[in-house]
Design an enzyme around this catalytic site. Structure first.
Site, PDB file in Angstrom:
ATOM      1  N   ARG A   1       0.840  -1.192   0.000  1.00 46.71           N
ATOM      2  CA  ARG A   1       0.000   0.000   0.000  1.00 46.71           C
ATOM      3  C   ARG A   1       0.879   1.247   0.000  1.00 46.71           C
ATOM      4  NH1 ARG A   1      -1.852   0.661   4.354  1.00 46.71           N
ATOM      5  NH2 ARG A   1      -1.313  -1.218   5.503  1.00 46.71           N
TER       6      ARG A   1
ATOM      7  N   TYR B   1      -1.291  -3.731  -6.811  1.00 49.20           N
ATOM      8  CA  TYR B   1      -1.165  -4.376  -5.494  1.00 49.20           C
ATOM      9  C   TYR B   1      -2.520  -4.451  -4.787  1.00 49.20           C
ATOM     10  CZ  TYR B   1      -0.324  -5.192  -0.629  1.00 49.20           C
ATOM     11  OH  TYR B   1      -0.414  -5.716   0.625  1.00 49.20           O
TER      12      TYR B   1
ATOM     13  N   LYS C   1      -9.695  -2.619   1.209  1.00 41.14           N
ATOM     14  CA  LYS C   1      -9.395  -1.457   2.054  1.00 41.14           C
ATOM     15  C   LYS C   1     -10.211  -0.240   1.634  1.00 41.14           C
ATOM     16  CE  LYS C   1      -6.295  -3.778   4.250  1.00 41.14           C
ATOM     17  NZ  LYS C   1      -6.593  -4.240   5.608  1.00 41.14           N
TER      18      LYS C   1
ATOM     19  N   HIS D   1     -10.937  -2.644  11.151  1.00 41.66           N
ATOM     20  CA  HIS D   1      -9.809  -3.457  10.693  1.00 41.66           C
ATOM     21  C   HIS D   1      -9.575  -4.566  11.717  1.00 41.66           C
ATOM     22  CE1 HIS D   1      -5.298  -3.374   9.277  1.00 41.66           C
ATOM     23  NE2 HIS D   1      -5.997  -4.249   8.614  1.00 41.66           N
TER      24      HIS D   1
ATOM     25  N   SER E   1      -1.618  -3.874  10.224  1.00 35.96           N
ATOM     26  CA  SER E   1      -1.272  -4.818   9.160  1.00 35.96           C
ATOM     27  C   SER E   1      -0.015  -5.612   9.532  1.00 35.96           C
ATOM     28  CB  SER E   1      -0.993  -4.044   7.875  1.00 35.96           C
ATOM     29  OG  SER E   1      -2.054  -3.155   7.618  1.00 35.96           O
TER      30      SER E   1
ATOM     31  N   CYS F   1       0.516  -7.942  11.744  1.00 39.53           N
ATOM     32  CA  CYS F   1       0.785  -8.177  13.175  1.00 39.53           C
ATOM     33  C   CYS F   1       0.129  -9.469  13.657  1.00 39.53           C
ATOM     34  CB  CYS F   1       0.275  -7.016  14.011  1.00 39.53           C
ATOM     35  SG  CYS F   1       1.283  -5.537  13.883  1.00 39.53           S
TER      36      CYS F   1
ATOM     37  N   ASP G   1      -9.448  -9.981   8.655  1.00 42.67           N
ATOM     38  CA  ASP G   1      -8.955  -8.621   8.378  1.00 42.67           C
ATOM     39  C   ASP G   1      -9.990  -7.519   8.597  1.00 42.67           C
ATOM     40  OD1 ASP G   1      -6.769  -6.967   7.513  1.00 42.67           O
ATOM     41  OD2 ASP G   1      -7.782  -6.705   5.588  1.00 42.67           O
TER      42      ASP G   1
ATOM     43  N   ARG H   1       2.221 -12.251  -0.706  1.00 40.22           N
ATOM     44  CA  ARG H   1       0.856 -12.560  -0.245  1.00 40.22           C
ATOM     45  C   ARG H   1       0.309 -13.826  -0.866  1.00 40.22           C
ATOM     46  NH1 ARG H   1      -1.838  -8.674   3.288  1.00 40.22           N
ATOM     47  NH2 ARG H   1      -0.289  -7.050   3.578  1.00 40.22           N
TER      48      ARG H   1
END
Ligand code: OXD
Ligand code: MN
Length: 593
Positions: free
Chosen positions: A70, A198, A207, A227, A249, A251, A278, A366
């Site tokens: 991002r 991406y 998002k 989130h 993000s 974590c 998420d 990813r």
């Protein structure tokens, strides 16, 4: 004309006039369509087939090396009044933003196909769900959207019935970082994104819609777009409590959402159910509780660090029908990343692996995969009414100061705890990694409006008759003097969740401290863990002097929201500051004496 909704057809026509594609394809979401897209991408090299024996129907995509995360500095919230976007967002006036980005969209789809992607965020028949349409020129985005959302004919039928949808226009453009913008127009419920393929910038349902536009919509409609992962914890009595947890993000939300209980817990009959990893949309039910859905249908997870020891459920999930992005390859074409056994031969950029070039897989590599493939996937993820949330958990990467777990005194204190969240930055966004920054409710990159108004919105749920979840803060990332993590994490995090659920049902004990309620070491099941007295002291310590400095810093952070900051939050901060000053006074007196 491919839809019965005039406004949709008109918008597609307008976009086609601007972008000048060679062809237009309306996506129906069918298996045949997906297969055809995959074949086409295999032919043109966008996708590389992986070992069909070890990873059937799995593909590797290598992104442009400058397009791997991002881009927060290029992500804008374009409201008429800059104060509505707030200091937490980059802002541009809507007219200027449209003019700037439309100039980049002009003619950008020449030689390409324009795909119209109708999607539903959330179960197709849920009143909590919301729909959108993404227009994109990237078949990779279409394939990912099919995995990540309920995409195709049923979504289009709902859109035609409702007559409203979030408009998302995307083009990979020239993949040029200087011609890259992710723009949000919350007042128009629309998104425009160019120059990146991406996931977080290009899969607009995620998002951009489910968090930035979703949070804005949620505020005006009285719900929350967060989130957060959603996990169900089933105890040996067969009762399931649902927990929603916000972490920045990369974590470990995916790991927590599908954790495997430690052996003793498994034997006793504990089970974990995955609803989402998420994003969580929560709305008050008639019973006063908050009911939550996962608006997504898949996982777009961070690959590095995912392994049989850290997340065996994720490994089982991604063993088939998965799109990998920017991972490395082994000699027999298996996907590889740091943390897996074996050796890579080709790095994420397709070069022969050479450690001098850095990690073999990109740190933000990813996987995209259907949530239904997860061994712990819960049928309740499809429940139209959602699941009732017992506890909300906030957490971040805090190597020092913050104990393993504490409980907020009440909702308003919990909102302060969420607002004060801090964490070290990760590779999920471009920029420096490992720098501590405030990331309120893990929404810093995703809140589509002024954080001050967002805190006020959170506080507004505290109404007579509300049966709100209890709020907690956890820190799996505390480090000892040797620089190593003190808490084992992963499956053992269930020990903390057990205490959290025990607090919700009134079964678990706690001790009050100035920062909230902490478990005594007897309140937490630590059986079978090798934690010495020093480790325990570190995990449960509340250093009043250090916390006073932290709370003062939180006060300065809250000040940055000026007159949009709700008074009640300031009062909470001062209440905690006063309690800490009182707790620290005897220590200071003793030192002085
Ligand atoms: C994500 C992120 O991809 O938060 O989920 O960056
Ligand atoms: Mn995320």
């Amino acid at each position: 004309m491919a839809s019965q909704l005039e406004s949709l057809n008109r918008w597609v026509d307008e976009v086609a006039r601007l972008t000048e594609p060679d062809a237009i394809h309306w996506c129906d979401g069918s298996d045949e369509e997906y297969r055809a897209l995959i074949e086409q991408m295999q032919r043109d090299g966008t996708l590389i087939p992986l070992n069909p024996k070890t990873h059937p129907n799995c593909w590797l995509h290598r992104s442009h090396p400058s397009d791997v995360a991002r881009v927060e500095h290029l992500t804008l919230v374009c409201t008429s009044d800059p104060a509505d976007a707030g200091p937490n967002n980059h802002w541009m006036a809507p007219a200027d933003a449209h003019a700037k980005i439309d100039a980049l969209f002009a003619g950008c789809m020449k030689g390409r196909t324009l795909y119209v992607v109708p999607y539903c965020m959330g179960p197709i028949d849920s009143p909590i769900s919301r729909c959108g349409v993404e227009i994109t020129d990237s078949p990779y985005v279409v394939a990912n959207m099919r995995i990540m959302t309920r995409m195709g004919a049923p979504a289009l039928a709902r859109i035609e019935r409702e007559g409203t949808f979030v408009k998302g226009l995307h083009s990979i453009g020239e993949l040029d970082p200087d011609k890259r913008f992710i723009m949000h127009f919350p007042e128009e419920l629309s998104i425009k994104s160019i120059g990146s393929g991406y996931g977080g910038n290009a899969l607009l349902g995620k998002k951009c819609h489910a968090l930035r536009i979703g949070s804005y919509q949620a505020r005006s409609e009285g719900w929350l777009a967060e989130h957060m992962l959603i996990v169900g914890i089933q105890n040996p009595q067969g009762e399931t409590h649902y927990v929603a947890a916000a972490f920045p993000s990369a974590c470990g939300k995916t790991n927590l959402a599908m954790l495997i209980p430690p052996e003793g817990y498994r034997e006793a009959g504990w089970k974990v159910w995955t609803i989402g990893d998420d994003i969580c949309w929560m709305t008050p039910g008639e019973d006063g509780r908050l009911w939550a859905i996962n608006p997504e249908a898949g996982f777009f997870g961070v690959a590095p660090g995912t392994s049989a020891s850290t997340n065996p459920n994720a490994m089982a999930t991604i063993a088939r029908d998965t799109i990998f992005t920017n991972v490395a390859l082994t000699a027999d074409d298996q996907p590889w990343w740091e943390g897996l056994p074996g050796t890579p031969v080709t790095d994420w950029q397709g070069r022969p692996y050479d450690p001098a070039n850095g990690p073999a897989a990109h740190p933000n590599a990813r996987f995209t995969v259907s949530a239904r493939q997860c061994p712990t996937w819960s049928e309740q993820a499809e429940a139209a009414q959602g699941v009732p949330i017992s506890a909300i958990v906030f957490g971040g990467r805090r190597p020092s100061l913050v104990p393993l777990v504490f409980e907020a005194r009440d909702w308003a204190h919990g909102v302060l705890v969420g607002a004060a969240m801090g964490s070290e930055t990760t590779a999920a966004a471009t920029g420096a990694v490992g720098v501590l920054r405030r990331d309120s409710m893990a929404m810093k990159p995703f809140c589509g409006y002024n954080y001050g108004d967002y805190f006020a919105h959170w506080l507004s749920f505290d109404q007579p008759g509300a049966r709100l979840p209890k709020i907690f803060h956890v820190n799996w990332f505390r480090k000892g003097e040797d620089g190593k993590f003190v808490w084992p994490g992963f499956g053992d995090n269930l020990r903390v969740l057990e205490w959290i659920i025990g607090r919700c049902s009134g079964a678990a004990g706690a001790t009050e401290t100035p920062i909230g309620f902490l478990p005594g070491t007897d309140d937490l099941n630590l059986a079978g863990l090798e934690l010495d007295a020093r480790a325990l002291a570190t995990l449960f310590e509340v250093d009043a002097a250090a916390w006073a400095a932290e709370v003062a810093d939180i006060g300065r952070y809250l000040d940055s929201f000026g007159d949009r900051l709700p008074e009640r939050l300031r009062d909470e901060q001062q209440r905690v500051a006063a309690a800490l000053a009182q707790a620290d006074a005897p220590a200071r007196e003793a030192a002085a004496g």
